[in-house]
Design a protein around this motif. Structure first.
Motif, mmCIF file in Angstrom:
data_model
loop_
_atom_site.group_PDB
_atom_site.id
_atom_site.type_symbol
_atom_site.label_atom_id
_atom_site.label_comp_id
_atom_site.label_asym_id
_atom_site.label_seq_id
_atom_site.Cartn_x
_atom_site.Cartn_y
_atom_site.Cartn_z
ATOM 1 N N LEU A 1 3.928 6.556 3.275
ATOM 2 C CA LEU A 1 2.639 6.808 3.922
ATOM 3 C C LEU A 1 2.077 8.161 3.500
ATOM 4 N N VAL A 2 2.922 9.192 3.473
ATOM 5 C CA VAL A 2 2.458 10.525 3.097
ATOM 6 C C VAL A 2 1.933 10.528 1.668
ATOM 7 N N SER A 3 2.653 9.897 0.751
ATOM 8 C CA SER A 3 2.218 9.856 -0.650
ATOM 9 C C SER A 3 0.886 9.124 -0.785
ATOM 10 N N ALA A 4 0.739 8.012 -0.060
ATOM 11 C CA ALA A 4 -0.513 7.258 -0.114
ATOM 12 C C ALA A 4 -1.666 8.082 0.449
ATOM 13 N N THR A 5 -1.418 8.802 1.525
ATOM 14 C CA THR A 5 -2.460 9.635 2.132
ATOM 15 C C THR A 5 -2.863 10.758 1.190
ATOM 16 N N ARG A 6 -1.890 11.334 0.495
ATOM 17 C CA ARG A 6 -2.208 12.387 -0.486
ATOM 18 C C ARG A 6 -3.032 11.838 -1.641
ATOM 19 N N ASP A 7 -2.677 10.652 -2.125
ATOM 20 C CA ASP A 7 -3.430 10.062 -3.231
ATOM 21 C C ASP A 7 -4.891 9.872 -2.847
ATOM 22 N N LEU A 8 -5.130 9.442 -1.615
ATOM 23 C CA LEU A 8 -6.504 9.204 -1.166
ATOM 24 C C LEU A 8 -7.251 10.510 -0.917
ATOM 25 N N ALA A 9 -6.654 11.399 -0.129
ATOM 26 C CA ALA A 9 -7.356 12.617 0.271
ATOM 27 C C ALA A 9 -7.492 13.613 -0.874
ATOM 28 N N ASN A 10 -6.447 13.803 -1.652
ATOM 29 C CA ASN A 10 -6.461 14.831 -2.699
ATOM 30 C C ASN A 10 -7.114 14.362 -3.988
ATOM 31 N N ASN A 11 -6.981 13.072 -4.298
ATOM 32 C CA ASN A 11 -7.479 12.574 -5.582
ATOM 33 C C ASN A 11 -8.530 11.477 -5.452
ATOM 34 N N GLY A 12 -8.698 10.917 -4.271
ATOM 35 C CA GLY A 12 -9.627 9.814 -4.100
ATOM 36 C C GLY A 12 -9.201 8.572 -4.851
ATOM 37 N N ALA A 13 -7.880 8.427 -5.060
ATOM 38 C CA ALA A 13 -7.354 7.328 -5.866
ATOM 39 C C ALA A 13 -6.656 6.303 -4.987
ATOM 40 N N ILE A 14 -6.957 5.033 -5.237
ATOM 41 C CA ILE A 14 -6.266 3.938 -4.555
ATOM 42 C C ILE A 14 -5.120 3.496 -5.457
ATOM 43 N N THR A 15 -3.945 4.012 -5.202
ATOM 44 C CA THR A 15 -2.791 3.789 -6.057
ATOM 45 C C THR A 15 -1.892 2.693 -5.482
ATOM 46 N N SER A 16 -0.801 2.438 -6.211
ATOM 47 C CA SER A 16 0.170 1.450 -5.732
ATOM 48 C C SER A 16 0.808 1.886 -4.420
ATOM 49 N N GLN A 17 0.885 3.196 -4.202
ATOM 50 C CA GLN A 17 1.446 3.702 -2.950
ATOM 51 C C GLN A 17 0.608 3.224 -1.756
ATOM 52 N N VAL A 18 -0.705 3.193 -1.953
ATOM 53 C CA VAL A 18 -1.596 2.724 -0.887
ATOM 54 C C VAL A 18 -1.346 1.246 -0.604
ATOM 55 N N GLY A 19 -1.225 0.462 -1.672
ATOM 56 C CA GLY A 19 -0.974 -0.962 -1.500
ATOM 57 C C GLY A 19 0.344 -1.247 -0.815
ATOM 58 N N TRP A 20 1.406 -0.543 -1.231
ATOM 59 C CA TRP A 20 2.712 -0.750 -0.605
ATOM 60 C C TRP A 20 2.707 -0.316 0.851
ATOM 61 N N THR A 21 1.960 0.740 1.158
ATOM 62 C CA THR A 21 1.875 1.200 2.550
ATOM 63 C C THR A 21 1.190 0.164 3.423
ATOM 64 N N LEU A 22 0.100 -0.414 2.928
ATOM 65 C CA LEU A 22 -0.586 -1.465 3.676
ATOM 66 C C LEU A 22 0.325 -2.674 3.878
ATOM 67 N N LEU A 23 1.057 -3.033 2.834
ATOM 68 C CA LEU A 23 1.974 -4.173 2.944
ATOM 69 C C LEU A 23 3.065 -3.893 3.971
ATOM 70 N N ALA A 24 3.595 -2.664 3.961
ATOM 71 C CA ALA A 24 4.630 -2.305 4.929
ATOM 72 C C ALA A 24 4.105 -2.403 6.353
ATOM 73 N N GLY A 25 2.845 -1.971 6.571
ATOM 74 C CA GLY A 25 2.258 -2.068 7.896
ATOM 75 C C GLY A 25 2.114 -3.507 8.349
ATOM 76 N N LEU A 26 1.706 -4.378 7.445
ATOM 77 C CA LEU A 26 1.559 -5.795 7.787
ATOM 78 C C LEU A 26 2.911 -6.425 8.109
ATOM 79 N N VAL A 27 3.950 -6.030 7.380
ATOM 80 C CA VAL A 27 5.292 -6.553 7.646
ATOM 81 C C VAL A 27 5.773 -6.124 9.029
ATOM 82 N N VAL A 28 5.529 -4.866 9.376
ATOM 83 C CA VAL A 28 5.928 -4.364 10.699
ATOM 84 C C VAL A 28 5.223 -5.151 11.803
ATOM 85 N N ILE A 29 3.935 -5.408 11.636
ATOM 86 C CA ILE A 29 3.194 -6.181 12.629
ATOM 87 C C ILE A 29 3.751 -7.590 12.743
ATOM 88 N N ALA A 30 4.019 -8.214 11.584
ATOM 89 C CA ALA A 30 4.513 -9.593 11.577
ATOM 90 C C ALA A 30 5.863 -9.721 12.262
#
Length: 275
Positions: free
Chosen positions: A232-261
């Protein structure tokens, strides 16, 4: 002629039989009504906002000025590393309150009233979780505001910061289902808080939120790399510091969906046992 024996019917079962089946639209409407109820409770108890208003301000300033010089040479250079980490930490620690509040309501008998109402069984459970999104949003926003006051300049600009806030809020909401589940199995609210802190605090501090991974011993660095909080921290840094939607963002979203499921159904199942 022999009279048939009378059957004893559980009152809860009788109520369940007469309760109309709720449509998805009605379930959503009832959940939002319960969320509004939770927000009104927060408004009447301002102390519930202390952790999402004071903690981001204190932690951001404290960690920046204590560790900035030691880790990055100066505070300004440390802020791009620190601020996204504080956002993740603050949102995750805030979501513990969902389980604590649920356990308190169960112990006080609040849900005894809900079980005889013609509403979806999940609505009283999901409503407060939805209301807590407001608290996550406040915590994440104040952290970025405090960071910019002391010198943080996010390279991702406004879109990157908004994306980082949205991602953090979503993960906070998904993680809240874990603590909601704990609230349905723990004996009291104090136990919920103790168990939640025992789980969350090591994961938060043994992550890449405050120090670069390459500065850690090899064994600890290996754990930090697989720590979901680090994701989550790496994904947040990619977005805030670089404005980049990286694989870290995708994996973080997937992890959140798995937790909900996993934990939303578990929470609902245990919740049904209490009502």
């Amino acid at each position: 002629m022999t009279a048939e024996p009378l059957q004893v019917v559980d009152p809860a079962v009788a109520v369940a039989r007469t309760r109309p089946r709720n449509s998805p639209a009605e379930t959503i409407s009832q959940t939002l009504s319960m969320a509004w109820r939770a927000l009104k409770k927060m408004r009447r108890n301002p102390e519930q906002f202390f952790d999402v208003t004071l903690q981001p301000l204190l932690f951001t300033a404290m960690f920046a000025y204590i560790f900035g010089g030691a880790i990055s040479g100066n505070v300004t250079s440390y802020l791009p590393l620190l601020i996204p980490g504080i956002v993740a930490q603050t949102v995750l620690t805030t979501c513990m309150a969902s389980g604590v509040q649920l356990r308190e309501d169960l112990d006080k008998g609040v849900f005894d009233r809900f079980k005889v109402l013609p509403i979806a069984r999940i609505a009283p459970l999901a409503g407060p979780v939805v209301a807590d999104v407001v608290r996550y949003l406040i915590a994440a926003t104040l952290t970025f505001v405090m960071g910019m006051i002391i010198g943080y300049r996010p390279g991702g600009g406004v879109p990157g910061v908004l994306g980082a806030i949205a991602l953090s809020v979503f993960i906070g909401w998904s993680m809240a289902w874990i603590f909601t589940w704990i609230g349905t199995i723990a004996r009291n609210a104090r136990s919920v808080q103790g168990i939640s802190m025992l789980i969350l605090f090591p994961l938060t501090f043994l992550s890449n939120a405050f120090v670069p991974v390459h500065t850690l011993p090899s064994g600890l660095a290996a754990f930090v790399k697989i720590n979901p909080v680090s994701l989550l921290v790496s994904a947040t840094r990619d977005l805030a510091n670089n404005g980049a939607i990286t694989s870290q963002v995708g994996w973080t979203l997937l992890a959140g969906l798995v937790v909900i499921a996993i934990f939303a159904p578990l929470s609902v199942r245990n919740y049904r046992r209490h009502i």
